[in-house]
Design a protein around this motif. Structure first.
Motif, short mmCIF file in Angstrom:
data_model
loop_
_atom_site.label_atom_id
_atom_site.label_comp_id
_atom_site.label_asym_id
_atom_site.label_seq_id
_atom_site.Cartn_x
_atom_site.Cartn_y
_atom_site.Cartn_z
N LEU A 173 0.84 -1.19 0.00
CA LEU A 173 0.00 0.00 0.00
C LEU A 173 0.88 1.25 0.00
N GLY A 174 0.61 2.14 -0.94
CA GLY A 174 1.40 3.37 -1.05
C GLY A 174 2.57 3.27 -2.00
N SER A 175 2.91 2.05 -2.44
CA SER A 175 4.02 1.86 -3.38
C SER A 175 3.53 2.03 -4.81
N ALA A 176 4.42 2.48 -5.68
CA ALA A 176 4.07 2.67 -7.08
C ALA A 176 4.27 1.39 -7.89
N GLU A 177 5.25 0.59 -7.51
CA GLU A 177 5.59 -0.60 -8.27
C GLU A 177 5.57 -1.85 -7.40
N ALA A 178 5.45 -2.99 -8.06
CA ALA A 178 5.54 -4.28 -7.37
C ALA A 178 6.99 -4.72 -7.30
N CYS A 179 7.34 -5.43 -6.26
CA CYS A 179 8.70 -5.92 -6.09
C CYS A 179 8.71 -7.44 -6.10
N LYS A 180 9.73 -8.00 -6.75
CA LYS A 180 9.91 -9.44 -6.78
C LYS A 180 10.50 -9.88 -5.44
N GLU A 181 9.99 -11.01 -4.92
CA GLU A 181 10.50 -11.50 -3.65
C GLU A 181 10.48 -13.02 -3.64
N SER A 182 11.17 -13.57 -2.69
CA SER A 182 11.18 -15.02 -2.53
C SER A 182 10.03 -15.46 -1.63
N CYS A 183 9.51 -16.65 -1.90
CA CYS A 183 8.49 -17.23 -1.04
C CYS A 183 8.82 -18.72 -0.90
N ALA A 184 8.06 -19.42 -0.11
CA ALA A 184 8.29 -20.85 0.08
C ALA A 184 8.13 -21.60 -1.25
N PRO A 185 8.93 -22.64 -1.49
CA PRO A 185 8.78 -23.43 -2.72
C PRO A 185 7.36 -23.96 -2.89
N ASP A 186 6.72 -24.29 -1.79
CA ASP A 186 5.31 -24.64 -1.80
C ASP A 186 4.56 -23.47 -1.16
N ALA A 187 3.86 -22.69 -1.98
CA ALA A 187 3.22 -21.46 -1.51
C ALA A 187 1.84 -21.70 -0.90
N THR A 188 1.47 -22.95 -0.69
CA THR A 188 0.13 -23.25 -0.18
C THR A 188 -0.17 -22.50 1.12
N GLY A 189 0.75 -22.58 2.08
CA GLY A 189 0.54 -21.92 3.36
C GLY A 189 0.40 -20.43 3.24
N ASP A 190 1.21 -19.81 2.36
CA ASP A 190 1.13 -18.36 2.15
C ASP A 190 -0.22 -17.96 1.57
N ILE A 191 -0.70 -18.73 0.60
CA ILE A 191 -1.97 -18.40 -0.05
C ILE A 191 -3.14 -18.58 0.92
N VAL A 192 -3.11 -19.66 1.70
CA VAL A 192 -4.16 -19.87 2.70
C VAL A 192 -4.15 -18.75 3.74
N ALA A 193 -2.97 -18.32 4.14
CA ALA A 193 -2.86 -17.23 5.12
C ALA A 193 -3.45 -15.93 4.56
N GLU A 194 -3.18 -15.65 3.29
CA GLU A 194 -3.73 -14.45 2.65
C GLU A 194 -5.27 -14.53 2.62
N LEU A 195 -5.79 -15.69 2.25
CA LEU A 195 -7.24 -15.85 2.17
C LEU A 195 -7.90 -15.78 3.54
N SER A 196 -7.18 -16.19 4.57
CA SER A 196 -7.75 -16.25 5.91
C SER A 196 -7.64 -14.94 6.68
N SER A 197 -6.82 -14.02 6.21
CA SER A 197 -6.61 -12.76 6.93
C SER A 197 -7.87 -11.90 6.91
N ASP A 198 -8.17 -11.28 8.04
CA ASP A 198 -9.26 -10.31 8.08
C ASP A 198 -8.92 -9.15 7.16
N ARG A 199 -9.93 -8.61 6.50
CA ARG A 199 -9.68 -7.45 5.63
C ARG A 199 -9.47 -6.23 6.50
N ASP A 200 -8.26 -5.68 6.39
CA ASP A 200 -7.86 -4.51 7.17
C ASP A 200 -7.14 -3.56 6.22
N GLU A 201 -7.90 -2.60 5.65
CA GLU A 201 -7.33 -1.71 4.65
C GLU A 201 -6.16 -0.90 5.20
N LYS A 202 -6.29 -0.44 6.43
CA LYS A 202 -5.24 0.41 7.02
C LYS A 202 -3.91 -0.32 7.12
#
Length: 482
Positions: free
Chosen positions: A159-188
């Motif tokens: 939020l507030g950035s102009a561009e996207a940045c490339k980053e490393s994540c787990a070789p199996d991104a399942t946990g990351d994706i589930v965590a994103e889906l499970s997070s409460d929506r908090d715009e701030k």
């Protein structure tokens, strides 16, 4: 904005079987009451016995601006979705286009539909996105997408950035994706997501997170979306009651409701997806699925998700009838035969023509839109990211018969690009589809007076094709009658 006094006589039609009306009476009543407040006396319920085609005579009489097909999940077969596509093109038989903005409202249980209808807010501002495939994050306020082609790679825009940045994540991104889906929506604090976008290998019962490498999956378990890691661990998605929209733009079969425990219904039931596009078949062409993004994402905030689905369908039908008029009435089965035959010919030019024709026919009735078609989910408006601008103004109707109004529509490009894609499932070409303006309601009659355009009771499509440069302007003058 195109302001029309009084709007059309029937603004919203709820179409359902007698079985659905009896079993999901609360859901139908909630939907009726919601829109009867917005359009008093202009909401109708149409019941049929056992086939959605039985509703056509009443739809032709009422000519609704929006049409919501409420259906128990057991009714939402592949043939049902195709019948909805077909019926909504026959309301006005004078042209081949879709004559109403439609959606199919269903769920594992009635409460899923009630949740989709009874939103605290009448609209959803889509500002943060989660992708399992490439997403143009510049068009959103923030988001992240996990590469399906490069293992252990993600792209994040904070939020507030102009561009996207490339980053490393787990070789199996399942946990990351589930965590994103499970997070409460908090715009701030930039948590949670408003929209999910996926591609890659899938069926009605799974989505493989990696396309060309071994990774985890999302699967339905007892009607709920869960992550299944490569190690066999099951991680349930645990969502709060915050709505999302979902574009399964490149997945096979994600939109096919084959049974109660399937991906589409699990997204609705446990991930709070209230609007969704997904293929009911195996996808190989991609025009219908990926093209929705051309309208929804490329010009952020210009169209709702439902309007974007509708606009891309009209672009597909326009191209089919313009380039292949002799084949436009062929069936999906015939399209499959033409597609298979095309790979047995040595004539490359003919092969490409045949492939495109059969692909358009194949895609025409193969993408489902689930959700209330009048619900306004749109990306946060970012005019600085628009590929072109559309403006409309009312003109003096002198010379027209009483009851007609006259309008001027202007399209002005703001960047270099093309209104046509080199391939049907193109992800990067801007704009990639001809400009479409969706009318705020259904028109009784319509005609183009100046310029090149396709028009029907619900939209006008500016006939612009090929490359363009910034500052190019196209103008169409048309008349409509309520």
């Amino acid at each position: 904005m195109m302001n029309l006094k009084g709007l059309s006589p029937c603004m919203y039609a709820i179409v359902c079987s007698k079985k659905t009306k009896e079993q999901w009476h609360k859901a139908v009543r909630c939907l009726h009451d919601k829109y009867n407040v917005i359009w008093p006396g202009k909401v109708r319920v149409i019941k049929y016995d056992d086939s959605v085609e039985q509703a056509l005579p009443e739809l032709q009489r009422l000519r609704p601006s929006y049409c919501c097909f409420v259906a128990i999940h057991s009714e939402c077969s592949r043939s049902f979705v195709r019948s909805v596509h077909s019926v909504t093109r026959k309301i006005d038989p004078s042209n081949p286009f879709t004559d109403t903005l439609w959606g199919i409202l269903t769920g594992q249980e009635e409460d899923d539909v009630v949740f989709a209808v009874q939103q605290v807010q009448d609209s959803l501002c889509v500002s943060r996105v989660l992708g399992g495939t490439g997403v143009n994050l510049k068009k959103f306020e923030s988001g992240v997408w996990y590469s399906e082609g490069e293992q252990g790679v993600a792209y994040r825009k904070k939020l507030g950035s102009a561009e996207a940045c490339k980053e490393s994540c787990a070789p199996d991104a399942t946990g990351d994706i589930v965590a994103e889906l499970s997070s409460d929506r908090d715009e701030k604090n930039d948590k949670g997501v408003d929209m999910v976008i996926t591609s890659g290998h899938a069926t009605e019962h799974d989505w493989n997170i990696g396309y060309n490498f071994r990774s985890g999956q999302l699967i339905p378990m007892d009607g709920n979306i869960c992550g299944l890691t490569v190690n066999g661990d099951v991680i349930p998605v645990q969502c709060r009651k915050k709505p999302k929209i979902y574009s399964a733009c490149g997945n096979c079969l994600m939109g096919h409701i084959s049974e109660k425990n399937c991906m589409a219904l699990a997204w609705m039931h446990s991930a709070n997806v209230i609007q969704m596009t997904g293929y009911i078949v195996e996808t190989w062409f991609g025009y219908a699925g990926w093209g929705v993004h051309k309208y929804f994402i490329n010009n952020p905030g210009m169209m709702t998700f439902a309007e974007s689905f509708f606009a891309n369908q009209q672009s597909l039908i326009t191209k089919l009838h313009k380039d292949y008029p002799e084949f436009c009435d062929k069936s999906v089965g015939e399209a499959n035969s033409v597609y298979k035959k095309c790979f047995n010919t040595k004539a490359t030019a003919r092969k490409e023509m045949t492939r495109e024709c059969s692909g358009l026919l194949y895609d025409q009735d193969s993408l489902a839109f689930y959700g209330d078609p009048a619900y306004e989910a749109r990306i946060a408006i970012k005019k600085e990211e628009w590929d072109y601008d559309i403006s409309i103004m009312e003109l003096d109707p002198a010379g027209l018969s009483p009851g007609w109004s006259k309008w001027e529509l202007k399209v002005k490009t703001v960047c270099h690009g093309s209104f046509e894609c080199p391939i049907p499932d193109d992800k990067t070409t801007s704009f990639g589809r001809p400009p479409v303006f969706v009318f705020p309601c259904s028109m009784r009659d319509f005609k183009v007076l100046e310029g090149e355009a396709v028009i029907n009771c619900r939209f006008i499509l500016v006939s612009v094709f090929g490359n363009y440069t910034p500052g190019k302007e196209f103008k169409v003058v048309f008349a409509v009658q309520l």
